[in-house]
Motif scaffolding. Structure first.
Motif, PDB file in Angstrom:
ATOM      1  N   ALA A  30       0.817  -1.215   0.000  1.00  0.00           N
ATOM      2  CA  ALA A  30       0.000   0.000   0.000  1.00  0.00           C
ATOM      3  C   ALA A  30       0.852   1.266   0.000  1.00  0.00           C
ATOM      4  CB  ALA A  30      -0.941  -0.003   1.203  1.00  0.00           C
ATOM      5  N   THR A  31       2.096   1.169   0.505  1.00  0.00           N
ATOM      6  CA  THR A  31       2.949   2.363   0.533  1.00  0.00           C
ATOM      7  C   THR A  31       3.260   2.864  -0.878  1.00  0.00           C
ATOM      8  OG1 THR A  31       4.906   0.930   0.649  1.00  0.00           O
ATOM      9  CG2 THR A  31       4.008   1.753   2.731  1.00  0.00           C
ATOM     10  N   SER A  32       3.219   1.974  -1.858  1.00  0.00           N
ATOM     11  CA  SER A  32       3.509   2.389  -3.238  1.00  0.00           C
ATOM     12  C   SER A  32       2.392   3.242  -3.820  1.00  0.00           C
ATOM     13  CB  SER A  32       3.726   1.156  -4.120  1.00  0.00           C
ATOM     14  OG  SER A  32       2.548   0.365  -4.183  1.00  0.00           O
ATOM     15  N   LEU A  33       1.257   3.308  -3.119  1.00  0.00           N
ATOM     16  CA  LEU A  33       0.130   4.099  -3.613  1.00  0.00           C
ATOM     17  C   LEU A  33       0.254   5.579  -3.252  1.00  0.00           C
ATOM     18  CD1 LEU A  33      -2.793   1.648  -2.687  1.00  0.00           C
ATOM     19  CD2 LEU A  33      -1.476   1.771  -4.816  1.00  0.00           C
ATOM     20  N   GLN A  34       1.236   5.918  -2.412  1.00  0.00           N
ATOM     21  CA  GLN A  34       1.356   7.311  -1.964  1.00  0.00           C
ATOM     22  C   GLN A  34       1.637   8.260  -3.124  1.00  0.00           C
ATOM     23  OE1 GLN A  34       4.335   7.312   1.113  1.00  0.00           O
ATOM     24  NE2 GLN A  34       3.112   6.052   2.506  1.00  0.00           N
ATOM     25  N   GLY A  35       2.439   7.797  -4.084  1.00  0.00           N
ATOM     26  CA  GLY A  35       2.723   8.645  -5.247  1.00  0.00           C
ATOM     27  C   GLY A  35       1.478   8.921  -6.063  1.00  0.00           C
ATOM     28  N   LEU A  36       0.562   7.942  -6.137  1.00  0.00           N
ATOM     29  CA  LEU A  36      -0.688   8.141  -6.866  1.00  0.00           C
ATOM     30  C   LEU A  36      -1.547   9.198  -6.183  1.00  0.00           C
ATOM     31  CD1 LEU A  36      -1.622   4.408  -7.616  1.00  0.00           C
ATOM     32  CD2 LEU A  36      -0.377   6.015  -9.077  1.00  0.00           C
ATOM     33  N   ARG A  37      -1.600   9.135  -4.855  1.00  0.00           N
ATOM     34  CA  ARG A  37      -2.367  10.129  -4.103  1.00  0.00           C
ATOM     35  C   ARG A  37      -1.798  11.536  -4.328  1.00  0.00           C
ATOM     36  NH1 ARG A  37      -5.471   9.837   0.590  1.00  0.00           N
ATOM     37  NH2 ARG A  37      -4.856   7.656   0.908  1.00  0.00           N
ATOM     38  N   LEU A  38      -0.453  11.636  -4.315  1.00  0.00           N
ATOM     39  CA  LEU A  38       0.187  12.942  -4.486  1.00  0.00           C
ATOM     40  C   LEU A  38      -0.121  13.532  -5.862  1.00  0.00           C
ATOM     41  CD1 LEU A  38       2.193  15.043  -3.323  1.00  0.00           C
ATOM     42  CD2 LEU A  38       4.023  13.745  -4.423  1.00  0.00           C
ATOM     43  N   MET A  39      -0.056  12.712  -6.908  1.00  0.00           N
ATOM     44  CA  MET A  39      -0.330  13.214  -8.259  1.00  0.00           C
ATOM     45  C   MET A  39      -1.757  13.722  -8.380  1.00  0.00           C
ATOM     46  SD  MET A  39       1.772  10.698 -10.869  1.00  0.00           S
ATOM     47  CE  MET A  39       1.310   9.128 -10.129  1.00  0.00           C
ATOM     48  N   ALA A  40      -2.699  13.038  -7.742  1.00  0.00           N
ATOM     49  CA  ALA A  40      -4.096  13.467  -7.793  1.00  0.00           C
ATOM     50  C   ALA A  40      -4.297  14.776  -7.034  1.00  0.00           C
ATOM     51  CB  ALA A  40      -4.996  12.375  -7.228  1.00  0.00           C
ATOM     52  N   GLU A  41      -3.728  14.875  -5.838  1.00  0.00           N
ATOM     53  CA  GLU A  41      -3.926  16.071  -5.025  1.00  0.00           C
ATOM     54  C   GLU A  41      -3.293  17.304  -5.659  1.00  0.00           C
ATOM     55  OE1 GLU A  41      -2.308  15.020  -1.267  1.00  0.00           O
ATOM     56  OE2 GLU A  41      -4.078  13.873  -0.609  1.00  0.00           O
ATOM     57  N   LYS A  42      -2.104  17.147  -6.262  1.00  0.00           N
ATOM     58  CA  LYS A  42      -1.384  18.293  -6.817  1.00  0.00           C
ATOM     59  C   LYS A  42      -1.987  18.814  -8.121  1.00  0.00           C
ATOM     60  CE  LYS A  42       2.062  18.783  -3.880  1.00  0.00           C
ATOM     61  NZ  LYS A  42       2.312  20.049  -3.141  1.00  0.00           N
ATOM     62  N   THR A  43      -2.811  18.022  -8.778  1.00  0.00           N
ATOM     63  CA  THR A  43      -3.362  18.450 -10.073  1.00  0.00           C
ATOM     64  C   THR A  43      -4.864  18.693 -10.027  1.00  0.00           C
ATOM     65  OG1 THR A  43      -3.650  16.142 -10.773  1.00  0.00           O
ATOM     66  CG2 THR A  43      -1.555  17.214 -11.334  1.00  0.00           C
ATOM     67  N   GLY A  44      -5.457  18.625  -8.826  1.00  0.00           N
ATOM     68  CA  GLY A  44      -6.888  18.903  -8.712  1.00  0.00           C
ATOM     69  C   GLY A  44      -7.772  17.745  -9.118  1.00  0.00           C
ATOM     70  N   GLY A  45      -7.233  16.519  -9.071  1.00  0.00           N
ATOM     71  CA  GLY A  45      -8.029  15.348  -9.413  1.00  0.00           C
ATOM     72  C   GLY A  45      -8.615  14.695  -8.167  1.00  0.00           C
ATOM     73  N   ALA A  46      -8.715  13.364  -8.194  1.00  0.00           N
ATOM     74  CA  ALA A  46      -9.266  12.618  -7.058  1.00  0.00           C
ATOM     75  C   ALA A  46      -8.521  11.295  -6.939  1.00  0.00           C
ATOM     76  CB  ALA A  46     -10.762  12.380  -7.241  1.00  0.00           C
ATOM     77  N   TYR A  47      -8.568  10.707  -5.723  1.00  0.00           N
ATOM     78  CA  TYR A  47      -7.838   9.468  -5.462  1.00  0.00           C
ATOM     79  C   TYR A  47      -8.747   8.481  -4.740  1.00  0.00           C
ATOM     80  CZ  TYR A  47      -4.661   6.198  -3.173  1.00  0.00           C
ATOM     81  OH  TYR A  47      -4.051   5.057  -2.723  1.00  0.00           O
ATOM     82  N   ALA A  48      -8.627   7.207  -5.120  1.00  0.00           N
ATOM     83  CA  ALA A  48      -9.318   6.126  -4.413  1.00  0.00           C
ATOM     84  C   ALA A  48      -8.437   4.891  -4.497  1.00  0.00           C
ATOM     85  CB  ALA A  48     -10.687   5.852  -5.029  1.00  0.00           C
ATOM     86  N   GLU A  49      -8.590   3.966  -3.526  1.00  0.00           N
ATOM     87  CA  GLU A  49      -7.706   2.806  -3.505  1.00  0.00           C
ATOM     88  C   GLU A  49      -8.459   1.536  -3.139  1.00  0.00           C
ATOM     89  OE1 GLU A  49      -5.950   2.963   1.037  1.00  0.00           O
ATOM     90  OE2 GLU A  49      -4.859   4.046  -0.531  1.00  0.00           O
ATOM     91  N   SER A  50      -7.829   0.421  -3.502  1.00  0.00           N
ATOM     92  CA  SER A  50      -8.333  -0.911  -3.174  1.00  0.00           C
ATOM     93  C   SER A  50      -7.167  -1.718  -2.629  1.00  0.00           C
ATOM     94  CB  SER A  50      -8.912  -1.589  -4.422  1.00  0.00           C
ATOM     95  OG  SER A  50      -9.113  -2.975  -4.186  1.00  0.00           O
ATOM     96  N   ILE A  51      -7.324  -2.293  -1.423  1.00  0.00           N
ATOM     97  CA  ILE A  51      -6.279  -3.101  -0.807  1.00  0.00           C
ATOM     98  C   ILE A  51      -6.730  -4.559  -0.833  1.00  0.00           C
ATOM     99  CG2 ILE A  51      -4.851  -3.469   1.231  1.00  0.00           C
ATOM    100  CD1 ILE A  51      -4.478  -0.734  -0.025  1.00  0.00           C
ATOM    101  N   ALA A  52      -5.853  -5.425  -1.332  1.00  0.00           N
ATOM    102  CA  ALA A  52      -6.160  -6.859  -1.452  1.00  0.00           C
ATOM    103  C   ALA A  52      -7.412  -7.030  -2.306  1.00  0.00           C
ATOM    104  CB  ALA A  52      -6.293  -7.494  -0.081  1.00  0.00           C
ATOM    105  N   ASP A  53      -8.429  -7.686  -1.770  1.00  0.00           N
ATOM    106  CA  ASP A  53      -9.625  -7.951  -2.566  1.00  0.00           C
ATOM    107  C   ASP A  53     -10.727  -6.937  -2.324  1.00  0.00           C
ATOM    108  OD1 ASP A  53      -8.468 -10.192  -3.697  1.00  0.00           O
ATOM    109  OD2 ASP A  53      -9.114 -11.500  -2.050  1.00  0.00           O
ATOM    110  N   ALA A  54     -10.458  -5.929  -1.508  1.00  0.00           N
ATOM    111  CA  ALA A  54     -11.489  -4.922  -1.223  1.00  0.00           C
ATOM    112  C   ALA A  54     -11.771  -4.108  -2.486  1.00  0.00           C
ATOM    113  CB  ALA A  54     -11.029  -4.008  -0.099  1.00  0.00           C
ATOM    114  N   PRO A  55     -13.028  -3.813  -2.759  1.00  0.00           N
ATOM    115  CA  PRO A  55     -13.353  -3.042  -3.966  1.00  0.00           C
ATOM    116  C   PRO A  55     -13.085  -1.550  -3.772  1.00  0.00           C
ATOM    117  CG  PRO A  55     -15.346  -3.530  -2.753  1.00  0.00           C
ATOM    118  CD  PRO A  55     -14.235  -4.234  -2.012  1.00  0.00           C
ATOM    119  N   ILE A  56     -13.032  -0.830  -4.872  1.00  0.00           N
ATOM    120  CA  ILE A  56     -12.984   0.631  -4.827  1.00  0.00           C
ATOM    121  C   ILE A  56     -14.297   1.118  -4.215  1.00  0.00           C
ATOM    122  CG2 ILE A  56     -12.975   2.725  -6.251  1.00  0.00           C
ATOM    123  CD1 ILE A  56     -10.262   1.478  -6.178  1.00  0.00           C
TER     124      ILE A  56
END
Length: 489
Positions: free
Chosen positions: A221-247
């Motif tokens: 899950a730590t590898s998802l931090q860069g995805l969150r940063l790109m979304a926040e810095k450009t005015g987008g949105a972020y969501a995640e799924s860990i293991a088998d949990a859905p978005i």
């Protein structure tokens, strides 16, 4: 010449100040609560494309520049001709993640369910680079169907390079609003690109990044931090799924509404026209939104007042009069400097005197001509023209092409030297290779004889035959006609 150049330059500068115009280029500005893309498309027209990051709509807008306020005309997004390009980018680099890709296909189907007419969807996949699967502007159902056929076949994951290249695909779409939607686990093998490169590329073109992170296990899950940063810095949105949990379902319920907030605001800048010409200043854009007030600094090119109106303004008339006086002063100053730079006749350097005669050669067997020696060294021979360097040319077949040389020494004495001639050099009846000659010595070169004399000696050469007059030789060569010379006794 100087006056004409000076007047031309000053005229151009003055015309640029009074008449010219310059427009601010397009630029993207991020502020608290909004992202603004500002441009000036003409001398008196400014336009702001505003995407709100808080709230949805703009109720009022004004532009403040140097104490003057200009009200803006608001057109909510999408205005006529506005489009939004949305490119889905799916990570297919790991064959072990095929089950995740199947889930991503289902999520894309939900995201394309809301398909307003101004949206242009497209689909691409990546491993070490981007491959467009369905081009932007395709039918949303075709995008969802193609997503269901994606297979994890790659071996190398270059997430950030692929994202930058996908943004370039978006930029070529020509759409008003741009969004890149990432579906990935955030793991990357990029060596040169980082999430910061992606953020910079998106910011330059005003694109928003929407990131959906899928981590197979919690420790990834730590590898998802860069995805969150790109979304926040450009005015987008972020969501995640860990293991088998859905978005989360709320994240899939048309997140692109945030891409389509705000609208286009047009400003008539005629009220800002300046009699002193165009100039770049910093203006303030004030917005009233449904989420509160927003203030954004924007670069504004203040337009020039048309020259017919400008010249009627007292400040401009004073500036023109002052400029004309300055031009006249500079012209007079240059003229005086040039006149002072010309030296008086008495100050000019005297003309260089012609070299004086220091020896003479009086030819005895022809018409008694006299050659005046002005150089330190002379060469005598039959050859003429550029290929020979003879100072005295003797037109007699008994004389070699280059026969002899006479040179004045430092102590004032003179030496005659044979230059490998055929008939040699004879001085007072004695053949010499090189030897000193004195006044009244008779020298023989083949059949030609001459008497040597020095100008600074009391002894003078024998009188020339009747009617003979010394002649000043030509500047380069003296030619002596001795074809009719008598034979030596």
């Amino acid at each position: 010449m100087h006056r004409r150049v000076l007047i031309s330059v000053l005229g151009i500068v003055l015309a640029a100040v009074v008449i010219g115009g310059a427009y601010a280029g397009e630029g993207r500005i991020d502020a608290d609560g909004a992202t603004v893309r500002w441009s000036q498309t003409g001398p008196v027209r400014g336009e702001a494309d505003v995407r709100l990051t808080r709230g949805n709509s703009i109720s009022a807008a004004r532009l403040a520049v140097e104490g003057a306020d200009v009200a803006g005309k608001i057109e909510p997004f999408p205005a006529t001709g506005d489009t939004a390009a949305i490119l889905f980018l799916v990570d297919t680099s790991d064959p072990r993640r095929q089950s995740v890709i199947d889930r991503i296909a289902g999520d894309i189907a939900q995201l394309t369910a809301a398909a307003p007419g101004h949206r242009r969807y497209g689909l691409a996949r990546f491993d070490k680079d981007v491959t467009v699967v369905v081009p932007l502007g395709s039918d949303p159902a075709a995008v969802a169907a193609s997503a269901a056929t994606l297979r994890a076949e790659g071996r190398i994951t270059q997430l950030h390079l692929s994202a930058v290249n996908a943004l370039k695909v978006l930029a070529r779409s020509g759409a008003t609003r741009l969004a890149l939607v990432l579906f990935t686990d955030g793991l990357s093998e990029d060596r040169e690109y980082t999430s910061e490169h992606v953020i910079q590329a998106a910011s330059r073109m005003g694109a928003a990044i929407y990131s959906f992170g899928y981590a197979r296990v919690l420790k990834e899950a730590t590898s998802l931090q860069g995805l969150r940063l790109m979304a926040e810095k450009t005015g987008g949105a972020y969501a995640e799924s860990i293991a088998d949990a859905p978005i989360p379902p709320t994240a899939l319920q048309d997140p692109f509404k945030g891409l389509e907030t705000g609208g286009r605001i047009a400003f008539d800048l005629a009220a800002l026209q300046s009699p002193l010409g165009p100039r770049s200043v910093s203006g303030r854009l004030f917005l009233t939104t449904d989420a509160g007030a927003v203030a954004v600094a924007v670069p504004v090119s203040v337009p020039a007042l048309p020259w017919r109106q400008a010249v009627r303004r007292p400040p401009v008339q004073a500036a023109l009069a002052g400029g004309a006086a300055a031009v006249l002063f500079v012209i007079i100053w240059i003229a005086r400097r040039r006149r002072a730079a010309v030296p008086a006749a008495s100050d000019r350097a005297p003309a260089r005197p012609e070299p004086s005669v220091h020896a003479t050669l009086q030819f005895l067997d022809s018409d008694g001509r006299v050659y005046e020696m002005r150089k330190e060294s002379i060469v005598i021979g039959r050859g003429s023209g550029d290929e020979y360097d003879n100072d005295v040319v003797l037109e007699n077949d008994s004389v070699s092409a280059v026969h002899a040389a006479i040179r004045r020494q430092r102590d004032g004495s003179y030496v005659i030297a044979d230059l490998d001639s055929a008939n040699g050099v004879i001085v007072n009846g004695q053949q010499v290779t090189s030897g000193t000659i004195a006044p009244n010595d008779v020298c023989e070169l083949g059949d030609v004889r001459f008497r040597f004399a020095r100008a600074d000696q009391a002894d003078r050469p024998l009188a020339a035959p009747p009617g003979a007059k010394p002649e000043t030789p030509p500047s380069e060569q003296e030619t002596v006609d001795v074809k009719a010379a008598e034979q030596r006794p």
